[in-house]
Each structure stands twice: as structure tokens, then as C-alpha cells.
Design a protein around this motif. Structure first.
Motif, PDB file in Angstrom:
ATOM      1  N   UNK A 149      -3.110   2.476  -1.975  1.00 14.05           N
ATOM      2  CA  UNK A 149      -2.303   3.063  -1.097  1.00 14.05           C
ATOM      3  C   UNK A 149      -0.969   2.436  -1.512  1.00 14.05           C
ATOM      4  N   UNK A 150       0.083   3.260  -1.076  1.00 13.32           N
ATOM      5  CA  UNK A 150       1.449   2.903  -1.027  1.00 13.32           C
ATOM      6  C   UNK A 150       2.084   2.749   0.295  1.00 13.32           C
ATOM      7  N   UNK A 151       2.704   1.656   0.689  1.00 15.86           N
ATOM      8  CA  UNK A 151       3.293   1.592   1.972  1.00 15.86           C
ATOM      9  C   UNK A 151       4.407   0.843   1.986  1.00 15.86           C
ATOM     10  N   UNK A 152       5.254   1.192   2.934  1.00 13.99           N
ATOM     11  CA  UNK A 152       6.556   0.808   3.379  1.00 13.99           C
ATOM     12  C   UNK A 152       6.400   0.275   4.666  1.00 13.99           C
ATOM     13  N   UNK A 153       6.624  -0.756   4.930  1.00 16.24           N
ATOM     14  CA  UNK A 153       6.845  -1.464   6.563  1.00 16.24           C
ATOM     15  C   UNK A 153       7.998  -1.109   7.072  1.00 16.24           C
ATOM     16  N   UNK A 154       8.964  -1.135   6.203  1.00 18.70           N
ATOM     17  CA  UNK A 154      10.602  -0.852   6.747  1.00 18.70           C
ATOM     18  C   UNK A 154      10.698   0.659   7.154  1.00 18.70           C
ATOM     19  N   UNK A 155      10.314   1.484   6.560  1.00 23.32           N
ATOM     20  CA  UNK A 155      10.390   3.057   6.933  1.00 23.32           C
ATOM     21  C   UNK A 155       8.943   3.779   7.414  1.00 23.32           C
ATOM     22  N   UNK A 156       7.884   2.977   7.336  1.00 23.41           N
ATOM     23  CA  UNK A 156       6.640   3.449   7.964  1.00 23.41           C
ATOM     24  C   UNK A 156       5.780   4.280   6.935  1.00 23.41           C
TER      25      UNK A 156
END
Length: 364
Positions: free
Chosen positions: A180-187
Motif C-alpha cells: 500500500x502507498x500512504x501519505x500521512x500528510x494529505x491522508x
């Protein structure tokens, strides 16, 4: 407090009928069930139906590091009134994530207990280290948990084509594992990850700087873990998390955050290595010799696959490295394995000398 109210209070932390049945002998002794949410300096925090309590671990601290109380354990603790209150026992673990210790002794260290998912966090802010990903996955498979690779800081790779190639590289190194690819910055991707973690217990693993604490905060919906910026020079973190912490997630499920791991040594992980390199194990079944080392033997299906491009040479090199490391760890504690390794070394040495003699005769 009734058993129903205890079950209701502890259900968000993973308590179920099977745990309740195992706890029956301790219930008759008047002890309370609880789950360890943090361990440090001979004491631990335990979440019980009465809330989180502080308990001493003196009675469950054997010399064997594999048997000490760990974050994620279900334990039996003294009822209210004791000062201090003690952990009297822990229930048999369903799964355990174990690595070898950093010492020269062949000992295992339990990082988390009773885990259903092992989340391997890999930062996209630095160059991918596929060998390290494979190492984490070998330990994850061996633990009995389902591995999941999470590529964090996806916002730093805005080009979708580049991101797709990075995902494909990891998928090649992680057969049978969701990536999975995730960015906690932009959700981005958090909804998918939240759904994966919505049941059971998950442990969050990775190097310092992988964004684990930031990810834990995003999943929890509040800043429960301190966050520090990674160094600009190499993207490495500063060990924000120093203990393993268990958090109940608002969307369901439980998350264990862990400190950044510099060393990830294998510990009797033969099955895990085999699962990470499943395609090599399948190819090996077609080799001419059942004990083929995939080095220079005739009729080696693995080497043939490398020659044709079916199998990346890097994968075979990584497979050999992890197999050797795991064999060495096992041999340190198993005399039979040590004997087999010596016999195998002597056999290969003799074969090498015979081959050299044959070449010399051909030169004459």
C-alpha cells in the motif's frame, strides 16, 4: 465486575472467548485479566476493565529473553489493593514477532506478542532497500502474522508513473504480500490501511525515519506519539519512539508502535525466508539435485531462471544471504545442524578439489 462487563471493556483490545477460556484458572484465583500496553524498567502498563494500571514484572522476568513479558501479552495481574501490584502470569501467545538480539549470543528478542498483521513501513523519501524489506518480511511470516508493506511519504513521489514502478519493485520482492502507498500528510491511502487494521492486532515495524510515529498518529486521529523530522542528509530518523506502545484504534483494531530498528537479525526463520522467496523455492523443486545450492550445479533450474531473466539476480543473492544467516543462527544452538553444516562444507571442499584436479589433468 462480571465476566460480561470485563469482556465488553477489553474487547477493543482484542479480548475474545478463547482468551477468556484460557484465563479461567487465574479468574478462580481472584486475578484480573489485562493486556500489556507498554513495558519498561521492570514494570509495565496493563489495560484492564478498571483502566490502565502499573504493575511490577518481577514474577515473570526469567533469564530466557523469549519468556519475558512483552507488549501485546495477555496477563493475569493482582486485584486492586496490592502495592505494588504484580503480573503473576501471561497467557500462551498465539503469535510472536521475534528477531535475534544485537549481542553475540544466539538469543531471540520478542518485539510484539499476539499480532495478526505485521505492517512494514518503508519510506519513499530515500532509495528503496529491497533487501531490508525482504528481511522484515521473513521475520513477519515466521511470526505467524500476515505481512503488509506500507510505502510511506507517498506525497514525496508526485509522478504516478514513478510511484507505480516503485510499487512494482516492492511487489516483486514481496510475493503474496499487500503493498500500500500512504501519505500521512494529505491522508492518501489511510482509508485502505484503516480497513486492513480494523480487526485484530497489528505491529508497526521499520527503520527510524520511516514515518511510523506520524502514521500511528494519523491512524489514531490524535498526536499520541512524538514526531521528529528525519535528517535531510540521509533521511534517517532519530528514534522518536523508545518503547513499544499498544494503541486501540478508533476504527477498530489495535496497533503496536515500535522503535526504529537498526538491526533486523533473523532468528530461526527458515519458513519465513521460504515464503519471502516462494518463487525460488518453487524453481528449486525442478533442480536436478535435491540438495542443489544454486551456485554452479548442472541442471539448476534456479540458475537457468536467472540466465533467462525470469528471476532477478538480486533476488537470488538476497535469498542466499538470508539462508546463510539463518543457518548460522540455528547452528549456534543446534549441535546437529552444526554437524550437518561441517559435513556439507567438507563435501563441497572435496568436490572443489576434484574439479581442480580434473582441470589440471586437462592442462597436461
Amino acid at each position: 465486575m462480571t465476566s460480561t462487563s470485563v469482556s465488553s471493556a477489553l474487547a477493543p483490545y482484542g479480548w475474545d472467548d478463547a482468551w477468556a477460556e484460557q484465563f479461567t484458572p487465574y479468574d478462580s484465583e481472584g486475578l484480573l485479566p489485562g493486556r500489556v500496553v507498554r513495558v519498561d524498567r521492570g514494570q509495565c502498563d496493563v489495560v484492564t476493565a478498571d483502566g490502565v494500571i502499573r504493575a511490577d514484572t518481577a514474577f515473570v522476568t526469567p533469564h530466557d529473553p523469549m519468556r519475558v513479558v512483552c507488549t501485546g501479552d495477555w496477563v493475569a495481574v493482582d486485584p486492586e489493593g496490592g502495592n505494588p501490584r504484580y503480573v503473576r502470569a501471561y497467557l500462551p501467545r498465539r503469535t510472536a514477532f521475534v528477531r535475534s538480539t544485537s549481542s553475540k549470543r544466539s538469543e531471540g528478542q520478542i518485539l510484539a506478542a499476539n499480532v495478526d498483521h505485521a505492517i512494514v513501513a518503508v519510506s519513499l523519501a530515500v532509495e528503496l532497500d529491497l533487501g531490508r524489506v525482504e528481511r522484515f518480511l521473513a521475520l513477519a511470516w515466521e511470526s505467524g502474522a500476515q505481512p503488509v508493506v506500507v510505502l510511506t511519504k507517498a506525497d514525496l513521489v508526485p509522478d504516478p508513473v514513478t510511484l507505480s514502478h516503485l510499487v512494482q519493485d516492492v511487489e516483486t520482492s514481496a510475493p503474496g504480500v499487500p503493498v500500500l502507498t500512504v501519505s500521512a500528510l494529505d491522508g492518501e491511502g489511510l482509508d485502505v490501511l484503516t480497513a486492513v487494521l480494523g480487526t485484530g492486532t497489528s505491529v508497526l515495524l521499520g527503520q527510524s525515519g520511516a514515518g511510523k510515529s506520524t502514521l500511528a498518529n494519523a491512524l489514531k486521529g490524535e498526536d499520541v506519539m512524538t514526531v521528529q523530522a528525519a535528517r535531510d542528509v540521509d533521511g534517517k530518523g532519530r528514534h522518536t519512539t523508545t518503547t513499544r506502545n499498544l494503541l486501540a484504534l478508533p476504527g477498530g483494531g489495535v496497533l503496536i508502535d515500535t522503535p526504529g530498528l537498526r538491526g533486523v537479525g533473523l532468528y530461526d526463520a527458515e519458513t519465513g525466508v521460504g515464503q519471502v522467496f516462494a518463487e525460488i523455492e518453487e524453481l528449486a523443486e525442478r533442480c536436478r539435485f535435491h540438495d542443489c545450492a544454486h551456485e554452479a550445479e548442472p541442471g539448476c533450474a534456479v540458475l537457468d531462471a536467472v540466465d533467462t531473466g525470469e528471476l532477478p539476480a538480486r533476488r537470488l543473492d538476497s535469498y542466499r544471504k538470508l539462508k546463510r544467516e539463518n543457518q548460522w543462527i540455528v547452528a549456534k544452538t543446534d549441535a546437529r545442524v552444526r554437524s550437518e553444516i561441517r559435513k556439507d562444507w567438507k563435501r563441497k571442499h572435496a568436490e572443489g578439489r576434484a574439479a581442480m584436479e580434473a582441470k589440471r589433468r586437462g592442462w597436461r
